[in-house]
Design a protein around this motif. Structure first.
Motif, PDB file in Angstrom:
ATOM      1  N   PRO A 247      81.388 -77.232-138.768  1.00  0.00           N
ATOM      2  CA  PRO A 247      80.637 -76.066-138.296  1.00  0.00           C
ATOM      3  C   PRO A 247      81.435 -74.790-138.546  1.00  0.00           C
ATOM      4  O   PRO A 247      82.660 -74.815-138.679  1.00  0.00           O
ATOM      5  CB  PRO A 247      80.476 -76.327-136.796  1.00  0.00           C
ATOM      6  CG  PRO A 247      81.628 -77.203-136.447  1.00  0.00           C
ATOM      7  CD  PRO A 247      81.910 -78.045-137.657  1.00  0.00           C
ATOM      8  N   PHE A 248      80.728 -73.673-138.644  1.00  0.00           N
ATOM      9  CA  PHE A 248      81.409 -72.387-138.748  1.00  0.00           C
ATOM     10  C   PHE A 248      80.656 -71.365-137.910  1.00  0.00           C
ATOM     11  O   PHE A 248      79.464 -71.511-137.631  1.00  0.00           O
ATOM     12  CB  PHE A 248      81.526 -71.913-140.204  1.00  0.00           C
ATOM     13  CG  PHE A 248      80.237 -71.488-140.847  1.00  0.00           C
ATOM     14  CD1 PHE A 248      79.823 -70.158-140.816  1.00  0.00           C
ATOM     15  CD2 PHE A 248      79.417 -72.409-141.495  1.00  0.00           C
ATOM     16  CE1 PHE A 248      78.641 -69.755-141.412  1.00  0.00           C
ATOM     17  CE2 PHE A 248      78.226 -72.025-142.094  1.00  0.00           C
ATOM     18  CZ  PHE A 248      77.829 -70.695-142.047  1.00  0.00           C
ATOM     19  N   LEU A 249      81.382 -70.342-137.494  1.00  0.00           N
ATOM     20  CA  LEU A 249      80.827 -69.275-136.675  1.00  0.00           C
ATOM     21  C   LEU A 249      80.983 -67.950-137.395  1.00  0.00           C
ATOM     22  O   LEU A 249      81.973 -67.706-138.082  1.00  0.00           O
ATOM     23  CB  LEU A 249      81.544 -69.188-135.325  1.00  0.00           C
ATOM     24  CG  LEU A 249      81.499 -70.429-134.434  1.00  0.00           C
ATOM     25  CD1 LEU A 249      82.375 -70.219-133.198  1.00  0.00           C
ATOM     26  CD2 LEU A 249      80.066 -70.746-134.038  1.00  0.00           C
ATOM     27  N   SER A 250      80.000 -67.078-137.221  1.00  0.00           N
ATOM     28  CA  SER A 250      80.102 -65.725-137.745  1.00  0.00           C
ATOM     29  C   SER A 250      79.315 -64.804-136.833  1.00  0.00           C
ATOM     30  O   SER A 250      78.880 -65.200-135.755  1.00  0.00           O
ATOM     31  CB  SER A 250      79.604 -65.660-139.200  1.00  0.00           C
ATOM     32  OG  SER A 250      80.003 -64.444-139.798  1.00  0.00           O
ATOM     33  N   GLY A 251      79.117 -63.560-137.268  1.00  0.00           N
ATOM     34  CA  GLY A 251      78.543 -62.548-136.387  1.00  0.00           C
ATOM     35  C   GLY A 251      79.658 -61.839-135.635  1.00  0.00           C
ATOM     36  O   GLY A 251      80.762 -62.383-135.465  1.00  0.00           O
ATOM     37  N   GLU A 252      79.396 -60.614-135.186  1.00  0.00           N
ATOM     38  CA  GLU A 252      80.449 -59.789-134.597  1.00  0.00           C
ATOM     39  C   GLU A 252      81.135 -60.439-133.399  1.00  0.00           C
ATOM     40  O   GLU A 252      82.318 -60.215-133.162  1.00  0.00           O
ATOM     41  CB  GLU A 252      79.896 -58.425-134.195  1.00  0.00           C
ATOM     42  CG  GLU A 252      79.716 -57.491-135.363  1.00  0.00           C
ATOM     43  CD  GLU A 252      79.493 -56.050-134.926  1.00  0.00           C
ATOM     44  OE1 GLU A 252      79.544 -55.773-133.715  1.00  0.00           O
ATOM     45  OE2 GLU A 252      79.266 -55.212-135.804  1.00  0.00           O
ATOM     46  N   GLY A 253      80.403 -61.251-132.642  1.00  0.00           N
ATOM     47  CA  GLY A 253      81.001 -61.901-131.487  1.00  0.00           C
ATOM     48  C   GLY A 253      82.095 -62.877-131.858  1.00  0.00           C
ATOM     49  O   GLY A 253      82.907 -63.257-131.007  1.00  0.00           O
ATOM     50  N   MET A 255      84.105 -62.278-134.647  1.00  0.00           N
ATOM     51  CA  MET A 255      84.905 -61.570-135.637  1.00  0.00           C
ATOM     52  C   MET A 255      85.910 -60.640-134.968  1.00  0.00           C
ATOM     53  O   MET A 255      85.699 -60.184-133.844  1.00  0.00           O
ATOM     54  CB  MET A 255      83.993 -60.768-136.569  1.00  0.00           C
ATOM     55  CG  MET A 255      83.069 -61.638-137.416  1.00  0.00           C
ATOM     56  SD  MET A 255      81.818 -60.700-138.331  1.00  0.00           S
ATOM     57  CE  MET A 255      82.851 -59.746-139.445  1.00  0.00           C
ATOM     58  N   SER A 256      86.995 -60.362-135.683  1.00  0.00           N
ATOM     59  CA  SER A 256      87.994 -59.411-135.202  1.00  0.00           C
ATOM     60  C   SER A 256      87.696 -57.994-135.656  1.00  0.00           C
ATOM     61  O   SER A 256      88.366 -57.056-135.230  1.00  0.00           O
ATOM     62  CB  SER A 256      89.390 -59.839-135.691  1.00  0.00           C
ATOM     63  OG  SER A 256      89.397 -60.051-137.088  1.00  0.00           O
ATOM     64  N   HIS A 257      86.729 -57.838-136.523  1.00  0.00           N
ATOM     65  CA  HIS A 257      86.283 -56.517-136.985  1.00  0.00           C
ATOM     66  C   HIS A 257      84.785 -56.379-136.724  1.00  0.00           C
ATOM     67  O   HIS A 257      84.034 -57.359-136.811  1.00  0.00           O
ATOM     68  CB  HIS A 257      86.518 -56.342-138.490  1.00  0.00           C
ATOM     69  CG  HIS A 257      87.954 -56.185-138.883  1.00  0.00           C
ATOM     70  ND1 HIS A 257      88.537 -54.967-139.132  1.00  0.00           N
ATOM     71  CD2 HIS A 257      88.925 -57.113-139.085  1.00  0.00           C
ATOM     72  CE1 HIS A 257      89.808 -55.142-139.467  1.00  0.00           C
ATOM     73  NE2 HIS A 257      90.064 -56.438-139.447  1.00  0.00           N
TER      74      HIS A 257
END
Length: 330
Positions: A247-253, A255-257
């Motif tokens: 699995p992978f996660l993305s979106g601003e929540g 992310m460090s930027h």
């Protein structure tokens, strides 16, 4: 419901734009490309969503069936490949330094802190500035022009000299530059950024070489504000069997930027605000099969899927034939 836009090419070669919301999808009459639709919206001073709402609707379409038939294209293109720029940022996701640091163990034995870890920590500290403030700039790289962009079911072809062809499951921001130099974000696409991690591991200063590779986009352009949380899966199939999945996660929540900070540090350069140009900007990942010791082989299939996208980006790995290159003096 979130609007998704797709580009379609029929067997006859005729092109069209599809608007999808929920489980329903239909052709948008009067437009043969998302770029043309976007330029129309800019000229009218309206959003993409409003432009789609105002356009006549054509026949309903089963986008899943069209995907499997190979009739869905990348959700952005240009008549002249030189007017599409592929770029990206790295070390932008929480946890992304772990995979990069695995590639730099030797350097870590000599230095207290690798350059990768320093950049990651600087992003954690200053990658999400308050409105009106300038945040820490991220790692940035160039991948090529539009000739390096492939569709959601096309092969990803590594050069004959490549040491590796590895997947990178990411989000990509799709942009077009208005006549006055204003960058407009059209939306987000699911992407396989695709890199040569063996080359990068040999020497971090070869990162630029490792990124000069093709990249694939999923068929759907997600219109509107980027989601705070995106959860998906990335897998590799070999001879029809899954040899790796994670699995992978993305979106601003995750992310460090912030997207706004990444966009600022890309478009602050005036050469990236040339009227009419298209930009595909990859936002980074924290999940790589290479970090788990997987070496992809020719014929392997990369498949990446993440909600709220409903269709994957699915590409087979191939290798280009060797080419003789000789420079001639004039």
């Amino acid at each position: 419901m979130t609007l998704r836009l797709l580009q379609h090419r029929a067997q006859s070669g005729e092109r069209g734009v599809i608007a999808a919301q929920g489980d329903s999808a239909a052709f948008v009459v009067g437009f043969t490309s998302i770029r043309a639709l976007a330029l129309h919206a800019i000229a009218q001073g309206i959003s993409l969503t409003a432009a789609v709402a105002a356009a006549p609707k054509g026949n309903a379409v089963d986008i899943a069936a069209e995907f499997e038939a190979g009739r869905l294209l990348a959700p952005i293109d240009h008549d002249d490949d030189a007017h599409i720029l592929l770029t990206g940022t790295g070390l932008t996701h929480l946890g992304s330094a772990e995979g990069r640091d695995k590639m730099h163990r030797e350097a870590a034995a000599v230095e207290k802190q690798t350059d990768s870890m320093r950049m990651f920590l600087e992003g954690l500290e200053g990658g999400k500035p308050a409105p009106g403030e300038t945040g820490q700039q991220p790692e940035w790289f160039y991948k090529g022009d539009g000739s390096q962009l492939v569709g959601p079911t096309d092969p990803l072809t590594m050069p004959a000299f490549a040491k590796d062809g590895g997947e990178e499951p990411e989000l990509a921001g799709i942009y077009i530059i208005g006549e006055d130099g204003t960058p407009y974000r059209l939306g987000l696409a699911l992407a396989n950024e695709f890199s040569d991690h063996v080359t990068e591991r040999h020497n971090y200063l070869w990162l630029a070489h490792s990124k000069l590779r093709q990249a694939a986009l999923g068929p759907e352009l997600l219109v509107g504000e980027p989601p705070e949380h995106i959860e998906g899966s990335s897998r590799i199939l070999r001879d029809g069997a899954t040899i790796w999945e994670k699995p992978f996660l993305s979106g601003e929540g995750n992310m460090s930027h912030s997207f706004a900070n990444l966009e600022h540090h890309h478009f602050k350069y005036d050469l990236f605000r040339r009227a009419g140009d298209v930009h595909v900007h990859f936002f980074g990942t924290a999940t790589l099969s290479f970090s788990d010791g997987i070496a992809a082989q020719e014929g392997d299939v990369f498949e990446i899927l993440a909600a709220p996208f409903t269709l994957p980006v699915r590409n087979v790995l191939t290798r280009a034939a060797p080419q003789e290159v000789a420079v001639k003096a004039l």
